[in-house]
Design an enzyme around this catalytic site. Structure first.
Site, PDB file in Angstrom:
ATOM      1  N   GLU A   4      40.134  40.427  43.143  1.00 13.25           N
ATOM      2  CA  GLU A   4      41.233  40.614  42.192  1.00 13.25           C
ATOM      3  C   GLU A   4      42.123  41.807  42.535  1.00 13.25           C
ATOM      4  OE1 GLU A   4      38.333  39.463  41.251  1.00 13.25           O
ATOM      5  OE2 GLU A   4      38.883  37.615  40.210  1.00 13.25           O
ATOM      6  N   HIS A  52      34.451  35.659  29.530  1.00 13.25           N
ATOM      7  CA  HIS A  52      35.420  34.659  29.985  1.00 13.25           C
ATOM      8  C   HIS A  52      36.261  34.171  28.806  1.00 13.25           C
ATOM      9  CE1 HIS A  52      32.818  34.598  33.499  1.00 13.25           C
ATOM     10  NE2 HIS A  52      33.578  33.711  34.113  1.00 13.25           N
TER      11      HIS A  52
END
Lengths: 324, 333
Positions: free
Chosen positions: A60, A129
């Site tokens: 990321e 999530h």
């Protein structure tokens, strides 16, 4: 009239911008060959090829850094963070670098970066999530934040975001990906403009994304009880169309913000603080914030359902405000 | 300034032909960095440079040598110890000093300060205060060059950066995407106050990069010609589509990590040994031996640049700070 889903609208926005501007390039995990874990970028790799649709490693920091650096060479990158919660992994690149590099260079750097993130709870993905991550970034001058709730707005806001010369985070609510709506004209929605979704004189309700649709359902229930509600979708949180909300509160005298997410440092608290400043004399009752219960997102279905404010607590809060 | 063929020797030890004006220019650039850092140090002690500042005296050959190898269109990022790199890339010393002093006419309008020098017009795309943060962005610059043409990007960073996650992500993606990126690691043997062996599992930093499949070389970072030659080879490879290169340049900082650090954690014999390998002294000796400059001319050059730097500083001290309005307009485009 043709219908499209939120997912299809986002894909169409990417296609239309990529066809309009050859500098638009996509990068993210599994967006190319696999078409994205939520199927949003399906077909784009075949349409535009590996030069413009790049699969990345699970990195990321590199994803956001690559978007930032490429933007400075004249590219117009659209990076995907697969689940918004992963923004924590690249927080430095988002908050310290992308948000600030223009300012720290005295305005020299141009950073037309768009970051798309799959956001929000209600799908059983668990605490890491499922977070409403837009709240993390409210406080970083230099980043715009969009939270579209409908296919039309998802299309319009994403096209605006890609054209914006500033960094924009577009949070796509993962529960809304299959949501179908009529495909009216494909318009580009300017960032910073909210939308009045329903009208009524007794209270102003502000909600975003999945909760907006619960608020619309609550409007129906309340209408049958003779309680009229103006439902406002801010669509963008930074910049925020506070005047649209304040104007309505000056009319109704009652404000109920409803959001998935915990209170501290949230957009709901921010809206209330701003409205109190802008319309204090018009408030008949204290503003109310309906939010999540102050825990991480639970997994058990009944607990997760209760974590996201649904119709009943919205109706309850408005009824209380309207009859106080 | 673009390089041409055999204009510079491969190292201070070689005897190839060279371009006389180019080697003098290199000498003057290194002196300009040395005197800039000395002046910043004086300004800091007077309380005029605020916060902290990270000086690079002793490391001039790495930034000068690497920037000298760049062509028009190439880009560079560096760390908070980046005053030398930004000057070597071609920034005006007045504007660098102005930024250090928080003046409105500083490179970043007085909004960035010591750790954020940038001049995008010459390819100095940013100095970065967070260790390793420039590396993923350097990958992005290189990716942008790959998309658009055949420019390349240089990333400066220190030995301490090789332990942060962003370093590893960047090496990996640079190899996988075959990015035109030259990693220039200034190994000055200390990550802040810690000697490299105390914090780093594999102290042969070139070896760490080899683990990512990237061609890597350890070079004498205090030999400016060796640096230029190695960086030029790496940039040429990048431009041909050959991907990234990792250069570990061994060097040493004369001062502590930051201005508040007296550097007493370094053994005195080590400091003395490295001071004797001063890159500017070595180049000066080479220039005198090769009869490019006399000892006297070299000294005069040194004094001239010292005086010019002090004069620039005195002028800039009177410049205005930015207004609050100027600050706000730099947030959004």
């Amino acid at each position: 009239m043709t219908k499209w889903t939120y997912r299809e609208a986002i894909r169409q926005a990417l296609v239309d911008e990529m066809n309009t501007d050859g500098n638009v390039v996509l990068l993210g995990e599994d967006i190319g060959a696999a078409g994205g874990v939520f199927g949003v970028t399906k077909g784009l790799f075949e349409m535009f090829g590996p030069r413009r649709v790049r699969d990345t490693p699970i990195s990321e920091q590199a994803i956001i850094g690559c978007a930032t650096g490429a933007a400075m060479t004249g590219a117009r990158p659209v990076a995907e963070i697969m689940f918004a919660d992963f923004a924590a992994v690249c927080y430095d690149q988002l908050a310290n670098q992308l948000a600030k590099h223009r300012y720290l260079t005295g305005g020299q750097a141009e950073l037309p970066v768009t970051v798309r993130l799959a956001n929000g709870a209600g799908s059983g993905f668990g605490a890491q999530h499922s977070q409403p991550v837009e709240n993390w970034f409210l406080n970083h001058p230099g980043i715009k934040i969009a939270v579209p709730a409908t296919p039309g707005d998802a299309y319009g806001v994403l096209r605006s975001a890609i054209r914006d010369p500033n960094p924009v985070l577009v949070f796509e609510h993962k529960k809304l990906y299959p949501m179908k709506d009529d495909q009216r004209e494909k318009t580009i929605m300017p960032l910073g403009r909210g939308r009045v979704v329903r009208t009524g004189r007794h209270a102003t309700v502000v909600a975003t994304q999945a909760v907006l649709h619960n608020a619309i359902a609550a409007w129906d229930v309340l209408a049958r009880e003779g309680i009229g509600v103006t439902v406002i979708d801010p669509v963008t949180l930074v910049p925020l169309d506070i005047e649209l909300i304040a104007e309505s509160v000056r009319d109704t005298g009652r404000l109920v913000c409803v959001m998935e997410g915990n209170q501290p440092g949230s957009w709901g608290e921010h809206v209330i603080a701003q409205v109190v400043g802008a319309a204090f004399d018009h408030l008949d009752v204290p503003p109310c914030l309906v939010s999540s219960p102050g825990t991480p997102v639970p997994y058990a279905a009944s607990l997760e359902d209760a974590w996201v404010p649904n119709v009943a607590p919205i109706v309850g809060a408005v009824r209380t405000a309207a009859t106080a | 300034m673009p390089m041409q063929g055999t204009s510079l020797p491969a190292s201070l030890l070689s005897i190839e032909p060279f371009d006389r004006s180019m080697v003098i220019d290199i000498y003057e650039t290194m002196l300009a960095i040395r005197h800039l850092e000395n002046e910043i140090e004086r300004l800091f002690l007077r309380g005029l440079v605020r916060g902290s500042t990270h000086l690079c005296q002793g490391q001039e050959a790495v930034s000068t040598g690497a920037c000298r190898a760049m062509s028009d269109g190439d880009t560079m990022t560096c760390t908070y110890r980046g005053h030398g790199a930004v000057l070597a890339a071609g920034a005006a010393v007045e504007r660098v000093l102005a930024e250090m002093l928080g003046k409105g006419k500083g490179l970043s309008g007085g909004l960035g300060g010591s750790m954020h020098l940038a001049d995008l017009s010459i390819g100095a795309m940013g100095s970065f205060a967070i260790v390793g943060a420039n590396l993923p962005i350097a990958a992005g610059l290189a990716w942008g060059h790959q998309l658009a043409g055949n420019a390349a990007s240089i990333a400066f960073f220190g030995d301490g950066s090789t332990n942060i996650g962003a370093f590893h992500e960047t090496l990996n993606i640079a190899r996988v995407w075959n990015l035109p990126l030259v990693f220039v690691c200034e190994n000055n043997l200390y990550g802040e106050y810690s000697p490299i062996a105390a914090t780093t599992a594999v102290t042969d930093l070139a070896e760490r990069a080899r683990a990512y499949g990237i061609p890597s070389e350890r070079i004498d970072g205090n030999d400016v010609f060796a640096v230029t030659a190695a960086v030029k080879r790496a940039l040429d490879l990048a431009r041909e589509g050959g991907g990234p290169t990792f250069l570990e340049a061994l060097t040493y900082r004369h001062k502590g990590h930051s201005r508040s650090d007296p550097g007493t954690y370094r053994p005195q014999e080590e400091v003395t040994e490295w001071l004797a390998r001063d890159p500017i002294t070595r180049l000066r000796d080479w220039l005198v031996t090769r009869e490019v400059l006399t000892q006297e001319a070299a000294r005069e050059t040194d004094e001239r640049i010292d005086a010019a730097t002090r004069a620039a500083s005195n002028e800039v001290l009177d410049w205005e700070e930015p207004s609050a309005d100027e600050s706000l307009t730099a947030v959004w485009q």
